[in-house]
Scaffold this motif. Structure first.
Motif, PDB file in Angstrom:
ATOM      1  N   LEU A  66       0.810  -1.212   0.000  1.00  0.00           N
ATOM      2  CA  LEU A  66       0.000   0.000   0.000  1.00  0.00           C
ATOM      3  C   LEU A  66       0.845   1.265   0.000  1.00  0.00           C
ATOM      4  O   LEU A  66       0.447   2.286  -0.545  1.00  0.00           O
ATOM      5  N   THR A  67       2.004   1.215   0.623  1.00  0.00           N
ATOM      6  CA  THR A  67       2.752   2.455   0.832  1.00  0.00           C
ATOM      7  C   THR A  67       4.084   2.515   0.086  1.00  0.00           C
ATOM      8  O   THR A  67       4.537   3.583  -0.268  1.00  0.00           O
ATOM      9  N   LEU A  68       4.698   1.376  -0.154  1.00  0.00           N
ATOM     10  CA  LEU A  68       5.994   1.370  -0.832  1.00  0.00           C
ATOM     11  C   LEU A  68       5.843   1.110  -2.329  1.00  0.00           C
ATOM     12  O   LEU A  68       6.455   1.801  -3.147  1.00  0.00           O
ATOM     13  N   ALA A  69       5.013   0.134  -2.699  1.00  0.00           N
ATOM     14  CA  ALA A  69       4.847  -0.196  -4.115  1.00  0.00           C
ATOM     15  C   ALA A  69       4.496   1.043  -4.958  1.00  0.00           C
ATOM     16  O   ALA A  69       5.096   1.236  -6.019  1.00  0.00           O
ATOM     17  N   PRO A  70       3.587   1.923  -4.510  1.00  0.00           N
ATOM     18  CA  PRO A  70       3.291   3.112  -5.322  1.00  0.00           C
ATOM     19  C   PRO A  70       4.507   4.026  -5.522  1.00  0.00           C
ATOM     20  O   PRO A  70       4.626   4.688  -6.554  1.00  0.00           O
ATOM     21  N   LYS A  71       5.434   4.025  -4.558  1.00  0.00           N
ATOM     22  CA  LYS A  71       6.624   4.870  -4.716  1.00  0.00           C
ATOM     23  C   LYS A  71       7.555   4.278  -5.766  1.00  0.00           C
ATOM     24  O   LYS A  71       8.234   4.983  -6.495  1.00  0.00           O
ATOM     25  N   LEU A  72       7.612   2.932  -5.794  1.00  0.00           N
ATOM     26  CA  LEU A  72       8.511   2.266  -6.734  1.00  0.00           C
ATOM     27  C   LEU A  72       7.942   2.265  -8.140  1.00  0.00           C
ATOM     28  O   LEU A  72       8.661   2.149  -9.119  1.00  0.00           O
TER      29      LEU A  72
END
Ligand code: SF4
Lengths: 251, 270
Positions: B257-263
């Protein structure tokens, strides 16, 4: 109807913590009796203390914390989570007796001695013998060590061992020094803990260089027992603790 | 809390038993199916409908042993996690035995189910629960709403917990997570959730140490652990409630939820 509710710490990571609580509850149900319901609840497992009373049908409830000493859990967490006012609470149509922790109870030395007898059964121990009670200890809570000293004193009065000493993991006198310096040919170390865990299985044997139940070195035999809290006779102690709370409220 | 009158536990036992008896092919509760069996009850894993090669027991307290470890021998800290082991059957003689077994499978589940049906189940919001915490869990108090929402999505949805999540963040902030369709209500954040929330709070606090790409130290640690694991032939998961370890399922769900969107910024998906 009467219910006994045993409160344990429990664990998110392993089943060792709650297992003795379940076993004592089963033994009370099966062999000791005296309660229509015997229920377990935990801080870190289910049922939680918050919800356990909803599952109890009895109108008279005895709560026994399976903790060794008076402290943060028995004085703050348990009363808060169970919604208790003190040693006696009337709530939701129930009369709730809150008994104290187990360590200072007069029956505790007998459980320690039974644990010791189990450990020493069939083992040779000629010469002088010291019993060392091992407590967790912490600088934050004086009661935690006080209860270990209290049991040592009570056992000393019975004149069974040449010496009865105490040692701690987290405070002075530190356990490894006590075991090393105690002047006896046989040293029996009994952890005054409620359950097996990381300390009893790993850190203690490792820090003290134990090879298992018996370690022989420097002309000394060191015997290492299982925690007091897992001994079957704890079930009786828990039931007696509840009965004492009942007697105290009638007095 | 409101004062209760009547014997809630006894009423729940009767209502639960009646609910089972009313139905011809039994009822599903969590991962078990309960059926009327003559004058008693039979409980099985929902996947064991065929009923072959089951270890049969008549002792309700055997439910405790059955529910302690998963099929592969892992300890189960959360009884509503969808990993109850299979190949057993409990044949129980009456209502008391039924409820006693159910309280080992799903502690307090039957009484919460009953109170919910009666419209009398009180819920406790995350904020209310967190404000009660002391000691090591006190940290969970400071969690932002956004992080609390994500923590619930990562920790409470049906993929990882079969309870129907009834609590909200606070009285004015409903939970965004899928609440779930099961029969067992969850009226208040459980201790596994609070422990997870405490870990998520530490993720939030390290945001000030994020690098120029916005990645925090523990996010990079998790990526490295996944790469190491996969490169050596298999990613092994940390225990269910071991949130300090990088490759923990709930921790990874939070990262999704929080890291995948940044990557994978908007428009670069796939
Ligand atoms: S708080 Fe979340 S994880 Fe815990 S029992 Fe409720 S729904 Fe399940």
């Amino acid at each position: 109807m009467k219910a006994l509710v045993i409160v344990g710490h429990g664990s998110h990571l392993n089943g060792d913590s709650s297992l003795p609580i379940y076993e004592h509850a089963a033994r009370i149900r099966r062999e000791i009796g005296g309660f229509d319901e015997v229920v377990e609840c935990f801080w870190k497992e289910e049922p939680s203390m918050r919800h356990v009373l909803d599952t109890v049908e009895s109108d008279e409830v005895f709560i026994v914390p399976a903790f060794i000493s008076q402290g943060y859990f028995t004085e703050q967490v348990i009363p808060r989570e169970l919604g208790l006012d003190g040693s006696l609470t009337e709530k939701d149509g129930k009369t709730i007796h809150y008994a104290g922790p187990l360590g200072a109870f007069e029956g505790m030395p007998d459980v320690i001695l039974e644990r010791t007898a189990d450990l020493m059964r069939g083992k040779e121990a000629g010469g002088t013998t010291a019993l060392v009670l091992l407590g967790h200890g912490t600088d934050l809570n004086k009661n935690s060590s006080g209860v270990i000293y209290l049991n040592a004193e009570r056992i000393r009065e019975r004149n069974i061992y040449d010496l009865v000493e105490v040692g701690f993991l987290d405070q002075e006198p530190e356990i490894s020094g006590v075991v090393e310096n105690v002047e006896a040919e046989n040293v029996i170390v009994i952890p005054v803990f409620i359950a097996e865990g990381w300390h009893t299985r790993e850190t203690i044997p490792e820090d003290l260089g134990f090879d298992g139940e018996v370690t022989v070195r420097d002309g000394k035999a060191v015997f290492y027992g299982a925690p007091v809290g897992t001994h079957p006779s704890m079930a009786r102690l828990i039931a007696d603790r509840a009965r004492e709370a009942e007697a105290a409220s009638l007095a | 809390m409101r004062e209760r009158t009547g014997n809630v536990a006894a009423e729940a036992r009767e209502a639960f038993a009646a609910w089972i008896s009313e139905s011809d092919d039994g009822r599903v509760f969590g991962e078990v199916r309960i059926e009327k069996d003559g004058s008693g009850y039979s409980i099985r894993h929902i996947e064991d409908e065929g009923g072959e090669n089951l270890d049969v027991s008549t002792d309700p307290t055997d439910a405790r042993e059955i529910s302690r470890f998963t099929e592969s021998g892992e300890y189960r800290p959360l009884k509503s996690s969808p990993n109850l082991r299979r190949r057993w059957e409990l044949r129980l003689s009456g209502e008391a035995a039924l409820v006693s077994a159910m309280n080992y499978f799903y502690p307090a589940g039957a009484v919460h189910w009953h109170l919910d049906r009666e419209g009398e189940l009180e819920t406790t919001s995350f904020r209310e629960n967190a404000s009660r915490q002391s000691g090591m869990y006190e940290r969970a108090k400071h969690l932002s709403d956004e992080a609390a929402q994500n923590a619930a999505k990562a920790c409470c949805e049906d993929d990882v917990c079969l309870k129907k999540t009834l609590w909200d963040i606070d009285d004015d902030t409903p939970l965004e997570a899928e609440r779930g369709d099961g029969e067992i209500p969850c009226p208040e954040p459980c201790s596994v959730f609070v422990s997870f929330a405490r870990r998520v709070r530490s993720f939030e606090k390290e945001e000030i140490y994020a690098d120029s790409d916005g990645l925090t130290p523990s996010e990079k640690e998790d990526i490295a652990a996944l790469v190491d694991g996969a490169a050596s032939g298999g990613v092994s998961f940390a225990r269910e409630a071991e949130f300090e370890e990088p490759v923990n399922e709930r921790r990874m769900r939070y990262r999704r939820l929080t890291l995948a969107p940044k990557l994978r910024p908007e428009g670069e998906s796939g």
